[in-house]
Design a protein around this motif. Structure first.
Motif, PDB file in Angstrom:
ATOM      1  N   LEU A  69      22.298  39.550  51.263  1.00  0.00           N
ATOM      2  CA  LEU A  69      22.912  39.105  52.529  1.00  0.00           C
ATOM      3  C   LEU A  69      24.397  38.809  52.372  1.00  0.00           C
ATOM      4  CD1 LEU A  69      20.120  36.679  53.829  1.00  0.00           C
ATOM      5  CD2 LEU A  69      20.451  39.073  54.430  1.00  0.00           C
ATOM      6  N   LEU A  70      25.085  39.583  51.549  1.00  0.00           N
ATOM      7  CA  LEU A  70      26.507  39.357  51.321  1.00  0.00           C
ATOM      8  C   LEU A  70      27.349  39.837  52.495  1.00  0.00           C
ATOM      9  CD1 LEU A  70      26.774  40.396  47.568  1.00  0.00           C
ATOM     10  CD2 LEU A  70      26.921  38.085  48.507  1.00  0.00           C
ATOM     11  N   ASN A  75      33.800  44.281  44.743  1.00  0.00           N
ATOM     12  CA  ASN A  75      34.876  43.319  44.524  1.00  0.00           C
ATOM     13  C   ASN A  75      35.504  42.814  45.821  1.00  0.00           C
ATOM     14  OD1 ASN A  75      34.480  43.650  41.819  1.00  0.00           O
ATOM     15  ND2 ASN A  75      36.395  44.712  41.406  1.00  0.00           N
ATOM     16  N   GLY A  76      35.246  43.482  46.933  1.00  0.00           N
ATOM     17  CA  GLY A  76      35.849  43.094  48.198  1.00  0.00           C
ATOM     18  C   GLY A  76      35.584  41.650  48.567  1.00  0.00           C
ATOM     19  N   LEU A  77      34.367  41.188  48.317  1.00  0.00           N
ATOM     20  CA  LEU A  77      34.020  39.810  48.638  1.00  0.00           C
ATOM     21  C   LEU A  77      34.841  38.847  47.790  1.00  0.00           C
ATOM     22  CD1 LEU A  77      32.223  37.851  50.201  1.00  0.00           C
ATOM     23  CD2 LEU A  77      30.534  38.072  48.377  1.00  0.00           C
ATOM     24  N   ASP A  83      43.102  36.545  44.129  1.00  0.00           N
ATOM     25  CA  ASP A  83      44.075  37.622  43.937  1.00  0.00           C
ATOM     26  C   ASP A  83      43.438  38.726  43.102  1.00  0.00           C
ATOM     27  OD1 ASP A  83      46.021  36.206  45.320  1.00  0.00           O
ATOM     28  OD2 ASP A  83      46.852  35.284  43.503  1.00  0.00           O
ATOM     29  N   ASP A  84      43.869  39.946  43.329  1.00  0.00           N
ATOM     30  CA  ASP A  84      43.346  41.082  42.574  1.00  0.00           C
ATOM     31  C   ASP A  84      43.833  40.985  41.127  1.00  0.00           C
ATOM     32  OD1 ASP A  84      42.595  43.528  41.496  1.00  0.00           O
ATOM     33  OD2 ASP A  84      43.105  44.657  43.308  1.00  0.00           O
ATOM     34  N   PRO A  85      42.923  40.784  40.168  1.00  0.00           N
ATOM     35  CA  PRO A  85      43.354  40.613  38.779  1.00  0.00           C
ATOM     36  C   PRO A  85      43.824  41.901  38.120  1.00  0.00           C
ATOM     37  CG  PRO A  85      40.975  40.630  38.880  1.00  0.00           C
ATOM     38  CD  PRO A  85      41.474  40.685  40.297  1.00  0.00           C
ATOM     39  N   SER A  86      43.644  43.048  38.807  1.00  0.00           N
ATOM     40  CA  SER A  86      44.120  44.315  38.248  1.00  0.00           C
ATOM     41  C   SER A  86      45.558  44.606  38.657  1.00  0.00           C
ATOM     42  CB  SER A  86      43.205  45.464  38.682  1.00  0.00           C
ATOM     43  OG  SER A  86      43.301  45.673  40.082  1.00  0.00           O
ATOM     44  N   GLY A 104      33.305  45.900  38.558  1.00  0.00           N
ATOM     45  CA  GLY A 104      32.948  44.786  39.423  1.00  0.00           C
ATOM     46  C   GLY A 104      33.058  43.448  38.720  1.00  0.00           C
ATOM     47  N   CYS A 105      33.442  42.440  39.484  1.00  0.00           N
ATOM     48  CA  CYS A 105      33.670  41.103  38.921  1.00  0.00           C
ATOM     49  C   CYS A 105      32.442  40.546  38.215  1.00  0.00           C
ATOM     50  CB  CYS A 105      34.093  40.136  40.029  1.00  0.00           C
ATOM     51  SG  CYS A 105      35.553  40.680  40.954  1.00  0.00           S
ATOM     52  N   THR A 106      31.261  40.869  38.754  1.00  0.00           N
ATOM     53  CA  THR A 106      30.039  40.314  38.178  1.00  0.00           C
ATOM     54  C   THR A 106      29.659  40.968  36.854  1.00  0.00           C
ATOM     55  OG1 THR A 106      28.716  41.764  39.603  1.00  0.00           O
ATOM     56  CG2 THR A 106      29.103  39.510  40.375  1.00  0.00           C
TER      57      THR A 106
END
Length: 198
Positions: A69-70, A75-77, A83-86, A104-106
């Motif tokens: 249910l995101l 990475n959009g969420l 801030d975008d770490p890339s 992806g961050c996860t």
């Protein structure tokens, strides 16, 4: 799925949109407290929305086309708040990007809570060496280096070291991206000079 509204909503009175219990207590009725570990203890690194009980900052309460249910997928969420770490401070992509950032961050971070700093899946040393197991610095014993009487090597104050004396990868490498390969924040010789006085 069972088309029942009353497990969450009260038809006569309630808090917010006629909820019979406040958020996040309502969410925790079905979803165990996500800031607690397996032993029920509050984990040391809790994501801010979780700590504030703001479940709906990331999740939709009724339905979503995305899993869990995101609000957004991938990475959009995360990038809706972080801030975008890339990218560097000017918004330009780093020339040297760490592959897990694109995945992806996860890949490295737990979205709710973790026993590790920065909500990491594992401690920094274990997380990095899980993929990069051939780098000789992974087994470098900082206590042995510092024990030398030559005075040639001295770690800068605050350089990350594990409890058993191993150097932590982020002392030299940036975890998301860097201007210099391999994921270095400064040119290699400048980095070496921090410990070797060059």
């Amino acid at each position: 799925d069972d088309r029942e509204c009353t497990p969450c909503h009260s038809p006569h009175a309630g808090t917010g949109p006629m909820l019979d219990r406040p958020i996040p207590v309502l969410c925790w009725d079905c979803h165990d407290d996500v800031s607690a570990g397996t032993e029920g203890k509050v984990l040391s690194s809790v994501h801010t929305p979780v700590a504030e009980g703001a479940c709906f900052d990331c999740h939709r309460p009724h339905s979503s086309s995305r899993s869990r249910l995101l609000d957004e997928s991938g990475n959009g969420l995360c990038l809706s708040c972080h801030d975008d770490p890339s990218e560097d401070q000017s918004g330009s992509p780093y020339p040297s990007e760490h592959q897990p950032v694109a995945e992806g961050c996860t890949s490295c971070h737990v979205p709710h809570a973790s026993a590790n700093r920065f909500n990491l899946v594992e401690d920094t040393f274990s997380l990095c060496s899980g993929c990069h197991d051939s780098h000789p610095a992974h087994s470098l014993d900082a206590s042995a280096v510092l024990g030398r009487e030559t005075g040639i090597v001295a770690l800068p104050q605050g350089f990350p070291v594990t409890a058993d004396g191993s150097l932590v990868c982020t002392g030299c490498h940036r975890p998301h991206g860097g201007k210099h390969r391999p994921l270095l924040g400064v040119p290699k010789m400048d980095l070496c000079g921090k410990c070797h006085g060059m």
